[in-house]
Design a protein around this motif. Sequence first.
Motif, PDB file in Angstrom:
ATOM      1  N   ALA A 279       0.668  -1.313  -0.048  1.00 19.47           N
ATOM      2  CA  ALA A 279      -0.075  -0.108   0.029  1.00 19.47           C
ATOM      3  C   ALA A 279       0.904   1.463   0.119  1.00 19.47           C
ATOM      4  O   ALA A 279       0.508   2.329  -0.427  1.00 19.47           O
ATOM      5  CB  ALA A 279      -0.957   0.082   1.221  1.00 19.47           C
ATOM      6  N   GLY A 280       2.224   1.156   0.379  1.00 16.91           N
ATOM      7  CA  GLY A 280       2.865   2.294   0.301  1.00 16.91           C
ATOM      8  C   GLY A 280       4.104   2.278   0.785  1.00 16.91           C
ATOM      9  O   GLY A 280       4.771   0.985   0.961  1.00 16.91           O
ATOM     10  N   PRO A 281       5.070   3.405   0.628  1.00 18.00           N
ATOM     11  CA  PRO A 281       6.681   3.159   0.877  1.00 18.00           C
ATOM     12  C   PRO A 281       7.129   2.597   2.364  1.00 18.00           C
ATOM     13  O   PRO A 281       8.000   2.143   2.311  1.00 18.00           O
ATOM     14  CB  PRO A 281       7.138   4.532   0.610  1.00 18.00           C
ATOM     15  N   HIS A 282       6.199   2.772   3.244  1.00 19.81           N
ATOM     16  CA  HIS A 282       6.678   2.101   4.552  1.00 19.81           C
ATOM     17  C   HIS A 282       6.301   0.955   4.716  1.00 19.81           C
ATOM     18  O   HIS A 282       6.756  -0.078   5.620  1.00 19.81           O
ATOM     19  CB  HIS A 282       5.710   2.764   5.676  1.00 19.81           C
ATOM     20  N   ASP A 283       5.780   0.073   3.690  1.00 15.31           N
ATOM     21  CA  ASP A 283       5.456  -1.442   3.877  1.00 15.31           C
ATOM     22  C   ASP A 283       6.346  -2.249   3.377  1.00 15.31           C
ATOM     23  O   ASP A 283       7.373  -2.011   2.307  1.00 15.31           O
ATOM     24  CB  ASP A 283       3.976  -1.570   3.016  1.00 15.31           C
ATOM     25  N   ILE A 284       6.486  -3.376   3.800  1.00 14.51           N
ATOM     26  CA  ILE A 284       7.010  -4.564   3.343  1.00 14.51           C
ATOM     27  C   ILE A 284       6.218  -5.675   3.379  1.00 14.51           C
ATOM     28  O   ILE A 284       5.515  -5.908   4.254  1.00 14.51           O
ATOM     29  CB  ILE A 284       8.491  -4.767   4.096  1.00 14.51           C
ATOM     30  N   VAL A 285       6.131  -6.669   2.085  1.00 18.91           N
ATOM     31  CA  VAL A 285       5.355  -7.532   2.129  1.00 18.91           C
ATOM     32  C   VAL A 285       6.230  -8.860   1.810  1.00 18.91           C
ATOM     33  O   VAL A 285       7.041  -8.565   0.979  1.00 18.91           O
ATOM     34  CB  VAL A 285       4.133  -7.386   0.756  1.00 18.91           C
ATOM     35  N   LEU A 286       5.995  -9.684   2.565  1.00 18.08           N
ATOM     36  CA  LEU A 286       6.994 -11.051   2.545  1.00 18.08           C
ATOM     37  C   LEU A 286       6.037 -12.144   1.971  1.00 18.08           C
ATOM     38  O   LEU A 286       4.838 -12.228   2.244  1.00 18.08           O
ATOM     39  CB  LEU A 286       7.324 -11.443   4.014  1.00 18.08           C
ATOM     40  N   LEU A 287       6.421 -13.135   1.084  1.00 15.59           N
ATOM     41  CA  LEU A 287       6.005 -14.100   0.691  1.00 15.59           C
ATOM     42  C   LEU A 287       6.402 -15.258   1.939  1.00 15.59           C
ATOM     43  O   LEU A 287       7.477 -15.301   2.261  1.00 15.59           O
ATOM     44  CB  LEU A 287       6.683 -14.698  -0.581  1.00 15.59           C
ATOM     45  N   CYS A 288       5.197 -15.811   2.426  1.00 11.54           N
ATOM     46  CA  CYS A 288       5.400 -16.852   3.347  1.00 11.54           C
ATOM     47  C   CYS A 288       4.876 -18.297   2.884  1.00 11.54           C
ATOM     48  O   CYS A 288       4.238 -18.426   2.000  1.00 11.54           O
ATOM     49  CB  CYS A 288       4.463 -16.299   4.721  1.00 11.54           C
ATOM     50  N   VAL A 289       5.372 -19.097   3.738  1.00  9.25           N
ATOM     51  CA  VAL A 289       4.833 -20.606   3.416  1.00  9.25           C
ATOM     52  C   VAL A 289       4.632 -21.197   4.799  1.00  9.25           C
ATOM     53  O   VAL A 289       5.197 -21.175   5.811  1.00  9.25           O
ATOM     54  CB  VAL A 289       5.923 -21.229   2.556  1.00  9.25           C
ATOM     55  N   HIS A 290       3.525 -22.037   4.872  1.00  7.94           N
ATOM     56  CA  HIS A 290       3.270 -22.790   6.052  1.00  7.94           C
ATOM     57  C   HIS A 290       4.345 -23.908   6.213  1.00  7.94           C
ATOM     58  O   HIS A 290       4.626 -24.632   5.014  1.00  7.94           O
ATOM     59  CB  HIS A 290       1.766 -23.442   5.970  1.00  7.94           C
ATOM     60  N   PRO A 291       4.679 -24.390   7.266  1.00  6.64           N
ATOM     61  CA  PRO A 291       5.614 -25.412   7.415  1.00  6.64           C
ATOM     62  C   PRO A 291       5.432 -26.581   6.846  1.00  6.64           C
ATOM     63  O   PRO A 291       6.235 -27.338   6.338  1.00  6.64           O
ATOM     64  CB  PRO A 291       5.832 -25.409   8.918  1.00  6.64           C
ATOM     65  N   ARG A 292       4.089 -27.084   6.630  1.00  2.49           N
ATOM     66  CA  ARG A 292       3.791 -28.261   6.402  1.00  2.49           C
ATOM     67  C   ARG A 292       4.059 -28.284   4.534  1.00  2.49           C
ATOM     68  O   ARG A 292       4.105 -29.486   4.034  1.00  2.49           O
ATOM     69  CB  ARG A 292       2.255 -28.452   6.434  1.00  2.49           C
TER      70      ARG A 292
END
Length: 230
Positions: A127-140
């Motif tokens: 949404a803006g310059p302060h955001d960081i979006v990470l790709l995540c994965v469930h351990p399973r």
Amino acid sequence: MTEAVRFPDVMLLAAGLGTRLRPVTETLPKPLVPVAGIPLIERIMANARAEGAKRFVANAHYRADQLLAHFGGLLKVSREDDLLGTGGGVKRALPMLASDPILVMNTDAFWPSGSDAPLARMLARYAGPHDIVLLCVHPRNATGFARSHDFCLSPRGDVTRDYGAPVIYAGVALLGKALFDDTPDGAFPLTDLFEAALERETLFGVVLDAPWFHVGDAAALAETERLLAP
């Protein structure tokens, strides 16, 4: 996403030291180690290209000339005489990256080509310059990962330390260039930026809906190739 919207440039973290995943690859930089016949870095690039990525930059330290030769000049390379870490390596390469935000991708983890399209969801969450979006994965869904998890992910998609489902950071981050303004000029980890975003509550996550393979050692390589076998 329409064609008029530029897909973020991709920074490939490829400057790690050499690896000995198996004897035949002792002289290769880790990103060029083949997994079921396809080099790691090409698998990661295929994940990004499948969703629209066209411009890639990789940092390189160990056997940088091999990386350049492999791509025949089709990949921009930011050379590091001294290792700058994941954060310092991205900061050094920022002048070579035209978009804002940028995607940063590790080159030792991937998902099967065509199995999911998570980058579009990451772009929608940003949404803006302060955001960081990470790709995540469930351990399973993870192969080759030694720890139980890295973070927790709330039902709203906020990354937290202890609220929500345990998730692993899957090696892809979407973030703006301004976040590097007050960072050191030398070596530092990208996780410093993640921690700062976590403190200001602007660290978000998107879950990968596919198997995820982290190829960090010989055992993980063997298991990944076994699972990818037809």
